[in-house]
Design a protein around this motif. Structure first.
Motif, PDB file in Angstrom:
ATOM      1  N   ASN A 180       0.835  -1.204   0.000  1.00 24.81           N
ATOM      2  CA  ASN A 180       0.000   0.000   0.000  1.00 24.81           C
ATOM      3  C   ASN A 180       0.867   1.250   0.000  1.00 24.81           C
ATOM      4  O   ASN A 180       1.631   1.497   0.936  1.00 24.81           O
ATOM      5  N   ALA A 181       0.743   2.034  -1.086  1.00 24.81           N
ATOM      6  CA  ALA A 181       1.464   3.312  -1.172  1.00 24.81           C
ATOM      7  C   ALA A 181       0.467   4.433  -1.462  1.00 24.81           C
ATOM      8  O   ALA A 181       0.822   5.455  -2.024  1.00 24.81           O
ATOM      9  N   SER A 182      -0.784   4.217  -1.087  1.00 24.29           N
ATOM     10  CA  SER A 182      -1.818   5.205  -1.385  1.00 24.29           C
ATOM     11  C   SER A 182      -2.265   5.920  -0.111  1.00 24.29           C
ATOM     12  O   SER A 182      -1.705   6.943   0.276  1.00 24.29           O
ATOM     13  N   ARG A 183      -3.267   5.370   0.564  1.00 20.73           N
ATOM     14  CA  ARG A 183      -3.733   5.927   1.834  1.00 20.73           C
ATOM     15  C   ARG A 183      -4.092   4.767   2.759  1.00 20.73           C
ATOM     16  O   ARG A 183      -4.730   3.790   2.320  1.00 20.73           O
ATOM     17  N   GLY A 184      -3.754   4.919   4.040  1.00 27.29           N
ATOM     18  CA  GLY A 184      -3.997   3.851   5.000  1.00 27.29           C
ATOM     19  C   GLY A 184      -5.464   3.511   5.165  1.00 27.29           C
ATOM     20  O   GLY A 184      -5.825   2.352   5.428  1.00 27.29           O
ATOM     21  N   ALA A 185      -6.317   4.510   4.998  1.00 24.95           N
ATOM     22  CA  ALA A 185      -7.743   4.287   5.272  1.00 24.95           C
ATOM     23  C   ALA A 185      -8.425   3.375   4.245  1.00 24.95           C
ATOM     24  O   ALA A 185      -9.589   3.003   4.411  1.00 24.95           O
ATOM     25  N   LEU A 186      -7.723   2.991   3.203  1.00 24.36           N
ATOM     26  CA  LEU A 186      -8.309   2.008   2.274  1.00 24.36           C
ATOM     27  C   LEU A 186      -8.282   0.605   2.874  1.00 24.36           C
ATOM     28  O   LEU A 186      -8.880  -0.325   2.343  1.00 24.36           O
ATOM     29  N   VAL A 187      -7.545   0.488   3.977  1.00 22.74           N
ATOM     30  CA  VAL A 187      -7.295  -0.839   4.555  1.00 22.74           C
ATOM     31  C   VAL A 187      -7.897  -0.956   5.951  1.00 22.74           C
ATOM     32  O   VAL A 187      -7.785  -0.034   6.762  1.00 22.74           O
ATOM     33  N   ASP A 188      -8.510  -2.099   6.222  1.00 18.98           N
ATOM     34  CA  ASP A 188      -8.901  -2.434   7.586  1.00 18.98           C
ATOM     35  C   ASP A 188      -7.649  -3.031   8.231  1.00 18.98           C
ATOM     36  O   ASP A 188      -7.292  -4.183   7.965  1.00 18.98           O
ATOM     37  N   GLU A 189      -6.981  -2.224   9.037  1.00 19.19           N
ATOM     38  CA  GLU A 189      -5.653  -2.638   9.538  1.00 19.19           C
ATOM     39  C   GLU A 189      -5.727  -3.843  10.474  1.00 19.19           C
ATOM     40  O   GLU A 189      -4.804  -4.654  10.524  1.00 19.19           O
ATOM     41  N   GLU A 190      -6.819  -3.936  11.229  1.00 18.34           N
ATOM     42  CA  GLU A 190      -6.961  -5.117  12.105  1.00 18.34           C
ATOM     43  C   GLU A 190      -7.088  -6.377  11.266  1.00 18.34           C
ATOM     44  O   GLU A 190      -6.501  -7.418  11.579  1.00 18.34           O
ATOM     45  N   ALA A 191      -7.868  -6.268  10.192  1.00 18.44           N
ATOM     46  CA  ALA A 191      -8.046  -7.425   9.304  1.00 18.44           C
ATOM     47  C   ALA A 191      -6.719  -7.789   8.641  1.00 18.44           C
ATOM     48  O   ALA A 191      -6.405  -8.970   8.469  1.00 18.44           O
ATOM     49  N   LEU A 192      -5.926  -6.776   8.291  1.00 24.25           N
ATOM     50  CA  LEU A 192      -4.621  -7.048   7.673  1.00 24.25           C
ATOM     51  C   LEU A 192      -3.704  -7.743   8.685  1.00 24.25           C
ATOM     52  O   LEU A 192      -3.023  -8.718   8.359  1.00 24.25           O
ATOM     53  N   TYR A 193      -3.733  -7.239   9.920  1.00 26.86           N
ATOM     54  CA  TYR A 193      -2.915  -7.869  10.963  1.00 26.86           C
ATOM     55  C   TYR A 193      -3.299  -9.348  11.102  1.00 26.86           C
ATOM     56  O   TYR A 193      -2.437 -10.234  11.082  1.00 26.86           O
ATOM     57  N   ASP A 194      -4.602  -9.603  11.236  1.00 33.10           N
ATOM     58  CA  ASP A 194      -5.070 -10.989  11.420  1.00 33.10           C
ATOM     59  C   ASP A 194      -4.664 -11.851  10.223  1.00 33.10           C
ATOM     60  O   ASP A 194      -4.227 -12.983  10.384  1.00 33.10           O
ATOM     61  N   ALA A 195      -4.815 -11.291   9.025  1.00 29.49           N
ATOM     62  CA  ALA A 195      -4.529 -12.067   7.812  1.00 29.49           C
ATOM     63  C   ALA A 195      -3.059 -12.491   7.770  1.00 29.49           C
ATOM     64  O   ALA A 195      -2.739 -13.628   7.403  1.00 29.49           O
ATOM     65  N   ILE A 196      -2.158 -11.595   8.182  1.00 27.68           N
ATOM     66  CA  ILE A 196      -0.728 -11.952   8.146  1.00 27.68           C
ATOM     67  C   ILE A 196      -0.405 -12.881   9.320  1.00 27.68           C
ATOM     68  O   ILE A 196       0.262 -13.906   9.151  1.00 27.68           O
ATOM     69  N   HIS A 197      -0.921 -12.517  10.485  1.00 22.73           N
ATOM     70  CA  HIS A 197      -0.650 -13.306  11.699  1.00 22.73           C
ATOM     71  C   HIS A 197      -1.137 -14.751  11.545  1.00 22.73           C
ATOM     72  O   HIS A 197      -0.490 -15.693  12.005  1.00 22.73           O
ATOM     73  N   GLN A 198      -2.279 -14.902  10.884  1.00 24.96           N
ATOM     74  CA  GLN A 198      -2.850 -16.254  10.728  1.00 24.96           C
ATOM     75  C   GLN A 198      -2.457 -16.903   9.388  1.00 24.96           C
ATOM     76  O   GLN A 198      -3.103 -17.850   8.939  1.00 24.96           O
ATOM     77  N   ASN A 199      -1.453 -16.340   8.739  1.00 24.58           N
ATOM     78  CA  ASN A 199      -0.948 -16.873   7.460  1.00 24.58           C
ATOM     79  C   ASN A 199      -2.005 -16.973   6.362  1.00 24.58           C
ATOM     80  O   ASN A 199      -1.933 -17.848   5.502  1.00 24.58           O
ATOM     81  N   VAL A 200      -2.970 -16.090   6.405  1.00 27.91           N
ATOM     82  CA  VAL A 200      -3.956 -16.021   5.313  1.00 27.91           C
ATOM     83  C   VAL A 200      -3.261 -15.420   4.088  1.00 27.91           C
ATOM     84  O   VAL A 200      -3.501 -15.837   2.955  1.00 27.91           O
ATOM     85  N   ILE A 201      -2.396 -14.431   4.333  1.00 26.48           N
ATOM     86  CA  ILE A 201      -1.505 -13.923   3.281  1.00 26.48           C
ATOM     87  C   ILE A 201      -0.077 -13.905   3.849  1.00 26.48           C
ATOM     88  O   ILE A 201       0.117 -14.071   5.060  1.00 26.48           O
ATOM     89  N   ALA A 202       0.913 -13.648   2.958  1.00 27.53           N
ATOM     90  CA  ALA A 202       2.305 -13.832   3.403  1.00 27.53           C
ATOM     91  C   ALA A 202       2.938 -12.596   4.039  1.00 27.53           C
ATOM     92  O   ALA A 202       3.854 -12.722   4.850  1.00 27.53           O
ATOM     93  N   GLY A 203       2.482 -11.408   3.663  1.00 23.22           N
ATOM     94  CA  GLY A 203       3.140 -10.228   4.229  1.00 23.22           C
ATOM     95  C   GLY A 203       2.624  -8.949   3.596  1.00 23.22           C
ATOM     96  O   GLY A 203       1.738  -8.982   2.727  1.00 23.22           O
ATOM     97  N   ALA A 204       3.182  -7.830   4.046  1.00 24.43           N
ATOM     98  CA  ALA A 204       2.740  -6.538   3.507  1.00 24.43           C
ATOM     99  C   ALA A 204       3.882  -5.538   3.523  1.00 24.43           C
ATOM    100  O   ALA A 204       4.724  -5.546   4.434  1.00 24.43           O
ATOM    101  N   GLY A 205       3.885  -4.679   2.518  1.00 18.46           N
ATOM    102  CA  GLY A 205       4.797  -3.540   2.457  1.00 18.46           C
ATOM    103  C   GLY A 205       3.942  -2.290   2.530  1.00 18.46           C
ATOM    104  O   GLY A 205       3.107  -2.053   1.651  1.00 18.46           O
TER     105      GLY A 205
END
Ligand code: 8YV
Length: 323
Positions: A236-261
């Protein structure tokens, strides 16, 4: 006749300002890193003919109600979600932004984040600097290949297209999703238009470059991350508010996706205890998409050029339209 008064909400370099000092009376908030105090801005706007504002300034009704002479607000950014365009229009104030001049620089950072996340560059650097490198191992700091993979760009504006061009050098398959189709990008870069869900499903790298609007707010939510591949990397290089950050945290923590930049966050600046920063698979930078010395100076000069145009009764070089 007295010179028009331009107020700038952060300290900008003298080398940029001096070229305009003969035509404007320029005052700046004296701090480079601390945002202007609201009370000071509200006081200054009562006398200002023009403002240069930053993303950290909320330029809303409260500001436009105080102005008496204000003719132009030049935002030092291509995005302008910090400005209430309707309030500006009602007040008869022109708003300008800084498109084009930051396109390549922001595309470079976006692609850099993608490479850094995929190849675990920051983690690897920490490993070396922490003195953990005692042995070689076949899979030591093994990341993911970038070349020949599929990149999915959400928001195919100028920066999106330029990231796509970078991706052609890595011989990647390029998917994109956008409000409208970009036939030229399809023909010139070989990008393929797909729906949002298909893009999420097929991409190895999902890159968010869409502007923040009511429609895009929170579009990267739990469902979106669940649609992505388990090896997918989100950028994400746009705006943070496009993302549900808690959902992103859970997705990475639970290996739903591999990572984020991530170069952007919902509430900036974030502090070191932000949950996303506790994840090894997250690469984070402090909203530096356009932050090369050359580009930032060009953006500053464009703001002052825009102001000069408007105050001389000409059309702004890069005006932002309402609605
Ligand atoms: C800003 C940005 O330039 O242009 C934008 O929209 O997000 C950045 O490039 C930076 O945040 C300064 O306001």
């Amino acid at each position: 006749m007295s010179k028009p008064f331009v107020y700038i909400t952060r300290k900008l370099p003298e080398s940029v300002i001096e070229a305009f000092e003969s035509v404007f009376k320029i005052e700046m908030w004296p701090e480079e890193e601390v945002p202007v105090e609201r009370g000071v801005l509200l006081e200054k706007v009562q006398h200002a003919d023009a403002l240069i504002t930053m993303l950290s300034d909320q330029v809303n009704h409260e500001i436009f109600e105080k102005q008496t002479n204000l003719k132009v607000v030049a935002n030092l950014a291509v995005g302008y979600d910090n400005i209430d365009l309707n309030a500006a229009k009602e007040a008869g104030v022109v708003v300008t932004n800084t498109p084009d001049v930051l396109t390549d620089t922001t595309a470079d950072l976006t692609f850099g984040l993608l490479l850094a996340t995929a190849r675990r560059l920051m983690e690897a650097e920490r490993y070396v600097k922490n003195n953990s490198w005692e042995n070689w191992a076949p899979l030591l700091m093994a990341g993911q290949d970038v070349h020949h993979k599929t990149i999915g760009i959400v928001g195919m504006g100028r920066i999106g297209e330029t990231v796509a061009k970078r991706a052609t050098g890595f011989e990647m398959e390029i998917l994109y999703h956008n409000r409208s189709r970009k036939r030229e990008a399809e023909e010139k870069i070989g990008a393929t238009y797909v729906g949002f869900e298909e893009l999420l499903k097929r991409s190895d790298f999902v890159v968010c470059l869409a502007p923040l609007t009511e429609e895009t707010k929170g579009m990267f939510n739990k469902e979106a991350f669940e649609r992505m591949k388990s090896r997918a990397i989100f950028i994400n290089a746009s705006r943070g508010a496009l993302v549900d950050e808690e959902a992103l945290y859970d997705a990475i923590h639970q290996n739903v996706i591999a990572g984020a930049g991530l170069d952007v966050f919902k509430n900036e600046p974030i502090s070191a205890d932000h949950p996303l920063l506790t994840l090894e698979q997250v690469v984070a930078t402090p909203h530096i998409g356009s932050a090369s010395e050359e580009t930032r100076k060009t953006m500053m000069t464009l703001c002052l050029d825009n102001i000069q145009h408007v105050l001389n009764g000409k059309e702004a070089k890069t005006p932002v339209g309402a609605g």
